[in-house]
Design a protein around this motif. Structure first.
Motif, PDB file in Angstrom:
ATOM      1  N   LEU A 202     -41.713  40.283  -1.620  1.00 19.88           N
ATOM      2  CA  LEU A 202     -40.599  39.358  -1.443  1.00 19.88           C
ATOM      3  C   LEU A 202     -41.030  37.927  -1.089  1.00 19.88           C
ATOM      4  O   LEU A 202     -40.373  36.978  -1.530  1.00 19.88           O
ATOM      5  N   PRO A 203     -42.108  37.720  -0.309  1.00 19.91           N
ATOM      6  CA  PRO A 203     -42.507  36.328  -0.051  1.00 19.91           C
ATOM      7  C   PRO A 203     -42.804  35.541  -1.327  1.00 19.91           C
ATOM      8  O   PRO A 203     -42.528  34.331  -1.391  1.00 19.91           O
ATOM      9  N   ALA A 204     -43.342  36.196  -2.349  1.00 19.51           N
ATOM     10  CA  ALA A 204     -43.607  35.510  -3.618  1.00 19.51           C
ATOM     11  C   ALA A 204     -42.299  35.130  -4.299  1.00 19.51           C
ATOM     12  O   ALA A 204     -42.169  34.045  -4.885  1.00 19.51           O
ATOM     13  N   TYR A 205     -41.329  36.014  -4.243  1.00 17.59           N
ATOM     14  CA  TYR A 205     -39.999  35.729  -4.792  1.00 17.59           C
ATOM     15  C   TYR A 205     -39.348  34.575  -4.040  1.00 17.59           C
ATOM     16  O   TYR A 205     -38.769  33.663  -4.641  1.00 17.59           O
ATOM     17  N   GLU A 206     -39.454  34.590  -2.706  1.00 19.52           N
ATOM     18  CA  GLU A 206     -38.853  33.528  -1.897  1.00 19.52           C
ATOM     19  C   GLU A 206     -39.526  32.183  -2.169  1.00 19.52           C
ATOM     20  O   GLU A 206     -38.862  31.141  -2.177  1.00 19.52           O
ATOM     21  N   LEU A 207     -40.831  32.191  -2.399  1.00 18.27           N
ATOM     22  CA  LEU A 207     -41.543  30.955  -2.739  1.00 18.27           C
ATOM     23  C   LEU A 207     -41.029  30.396  -4.060  1.00 18.27           C
ATOM     24  O   LEU A 207     -40.779  29.190  -4.185  1.00 18.27           O
ATOM     25  N   ALA A 208     -40.885  31.275  -5.064  1.00 14.77           N
ATOM     26  CA  ALA A 208     -40.362  30.824  -6.359  1.00 14.77           C
ATOM     27  C   ALA A 208     -38.952  30.282  -6.201  1.00 14.77           C
ATOM     28  O   ALA A 208     -38.602  29.233  -6.762  1.00 14.77           O
ATOM     29  N   LYS A 209     -38.121  30.961  -5.416  1.00  9.52           N
ATOM     30  CA  LYS A 209     -36.737  30.523  -5.204  1.00  9.52           C
ATOM     31  C   LYS A 209     -36.700  29.155  -4.528  1.00  9.52           C
ATOM     32  O   LYS A 209     -35.951  28.278  -4.958  1.00  9.52           O
ATOM     33  N   LYS A 210     -37.483  28.978  -3.504  1.00 11.17           N
ATOM     34  CA  LYS A 210     -37.455  27.723  -2.746  1.00 11.17           C
ATOM     35  C   LYS A 210     -37.961  26.552  -3.581  1.00 11.17           C
ATOM     36  O   LYS A 210     -37.515  25.406  -3.401  1.00 11.17           O
ATOM     37  N   SER A 211     -38.879  26.816  -4.505  1.00 10.46           N
ATOM     38  CA  SER A 211     -39.515  25.734  -5.263  1.00 10.46           C
ATOM     39  C   SER A 211     -38.879  25.510  -6.637  1.00 10.46           C
ATOM     40  O   SER A 211     -39.358  24.680  -7.408  1.00 10.46           O
ATOM     41  N   LEU A 212     -37.809  26.219  -6.956  1.00 12.01           N
ATOM     42  CA  LEU A 212     -37.221  26.160  -8.295  1.00 12.01           C
ATOM     43  C   LEU A 212     -36.672  24.759  -8.591  1.00 12.01           C
ATOM     44  O   LEU A 212     -35.973  24.159  -7.772  1.00 12.01           O
ATOM     45  N   ARG A 213     -37.004  24.252  -9.759  1.00 15.11           N
ATOM     46  CA  ARG A 213     -36.547  22.935 -10.217  1.00 15.11           C
ATOM     47  C   ARG A 213     -36.177  23.016 -11.689  1.00 15.11           C
ATOM     48  O   ARG A 213     -36.796  23.743 -12.453  1.00 15.11           O
ATOM     49  N   VAL A 214     -35.185  22.225 -12.107  1.00 14.72           N
ATOM     50  CA  VAL A 214     -34.844  22.126 -13.523  1.00 14.72           C
ATOM     51  C   VAL A 214     -35.802  21.157 -14.197  1.00 14.72           C
ATOM     52  O   VAL A 214     -36.145  20.108 -13.648  1.00 14.72           O
ATOM     53  N   ILE A 215     -36.239  21.532 -15.393  1.00 20.23           N
ATOM     54  CA  ILE A 215     -37.061  20.636 -16.200  1.00 20.23           C
ATOM     55  C   ILE A 215     -36.149  19.937 -17.213  1.00 20.23           C
ATOM     56  O   ILE A 215     -35.397  20.595 -17.953  1.00 20.23           O
ATOM     57  N   ALA A 216     -36.201  18.637 -17.238  1.00 26.55           N
ATOM     58  CA  ALA A 216     -35.357  17.877 -18.144  1.00 26.55           C
ATOM     59  C   ALA A 216     -35.675  18.239 -19.587  1.00 26.55           C
ATOM     60  O   ALA A 216     -36.855  18.325 -19.967  1.00 26.55           O
TER      61      ALA A 216
END
Length: 217
Positions: A202-216
Motif C-alpha cells: 500500500l505505501p507504493a500505491y499511496e506514493l503514486a496517488k500523492k504524486s499523480l499529475r495530469v500530462i498536458a
C-alpha cells in the motif's frame, strides 16, 4: 499461509500468479488458458521503452510508460509499458472500457504483486463513473466501498473491494482509484497475491496517488 507460499510452493504460486487482467490480475510471463488466469504480459508486447528501476516517475514521454498522467514509483519497483499485439489474448488486457497500459512489478522490492495503470478513451464523465465501470467488469469483485478523494491535486474516486482468489481459496483486498483527464480516464489498481501482501504494498500505491499529475496533451 504466506510463509508456505514463500517456501517450497513459491515457484508454482508465482507461475499461477501470472494471471490475466480478469479475476486474479497478477500478470507477467506466458499466458495460461483461463480468462481469469491468463498473463497480461503474454497478451501484450513490450513497447520498447526502457524498464524503470528505483524511485522514478512514469507517464511522461521518455519514461517506461507513456500515459495521460504521471506518478512516482516506489523504490526498486520496475515499470514496463505494453501494447496490444493483435492476437486473441488482447481481450485479456481489457477490463470494461479500460486497457492495461503500464505494469509496475513489486517483485524486485520483495513483494508479489503489481501496481497497474489502465487507460480509457472515456471523456467527459466523472471519476466515480469510470471507476464503477472498471469494478463492474471484475466478475469476482464484492464489498466495494467508494470514496471521493484527491490524487495529487486532482479530483478522484477511490475504491476498496475484495476479490475471491481461486488460487488461494480465500478473498483478498484490492485498491483502485480513477481520475479523468483531457486524454481520457485513468485507473490505478493495486492487487497482490493475498491481503497481507497487498497491505505491505500500500505505501507504493499511496506514493503514486500523492504524486499523480495530469500530462498536458
Amino acid at each position: 499461509m504466506r510463509h508456505g507460499i514463500r517456501g517450497a510452493a513459491v515457484t508454482a504460486l508465482a507461475a499461477a500468479l501470472l494471471t490475466g487482467c480478469g479475476g486474479e490480475k497478477e500478470s507477467s510471463g506466458k499466458p495460461t488458458a483461463s480468462p481469469t488466469g491468463t498473463s497480461s504480459t503474454g497478451s501484450q508486447k513490450a513497447s520498447g521503452a526502457p524498464v524503470a528501476e528505483g524511485r522514478t516517475t512514469v507517464g511522461a514521454a521518455g519514461s517506461a510508460c507513456r500515459l495521460p498522467v504521471s506518478f512516482t514509483t516506489a523504490d526498486n519497483w520496475k515499470a514496463k509499458a505494453f501494447t496490444l499485439d493483435g492476437t486473441e489474448f488482447d481481450a485479456l488486457a481489457k477490463q470494461g472500457p479500460f486497457t492495461m497500459a503500464c505494469e509496475i512489478d513489486a517483485k524486485p522490492a520483495g513483494n508479489i504483486g503489481f501496481l497497474r495503470a489502465w487507460t480509457s478513451d472515456l471523456k467527459g464523465g466523472t471519476p466515480r463513473a469510470a471507476l464503477e465501470a472498471f469494478v463492474r467488469a471484475e466478475k469476482n469483485a464484492r464489498k466495494a466501498t467508494y470514496t471521493e478523494i484527491k490524487a495529487g491535486s486532482l479530483p478522484a474516486t477511490e475504491v476498496v473491494y475484495d476479490t475471491y482468489s481461486e488460487l488461494m481459496e480465500e478473498s483478498k483486498q484490492e485498491h483502485a482509484l480513477a481520475v479523468t483527464t483531457p486524454g481520457g480516464a485513468v485507473v490505478l489498481h493495486l492487487g497482490g497475491i493475498d491481503t497481507d501482501e497487498h497491505k505491505e504494498m500500500l505505501p507504493a500505491y499511496e506514493l503514486a496517488k500523492k504524486s499523480l499529475r495530469v500530462i498536458a496533451p
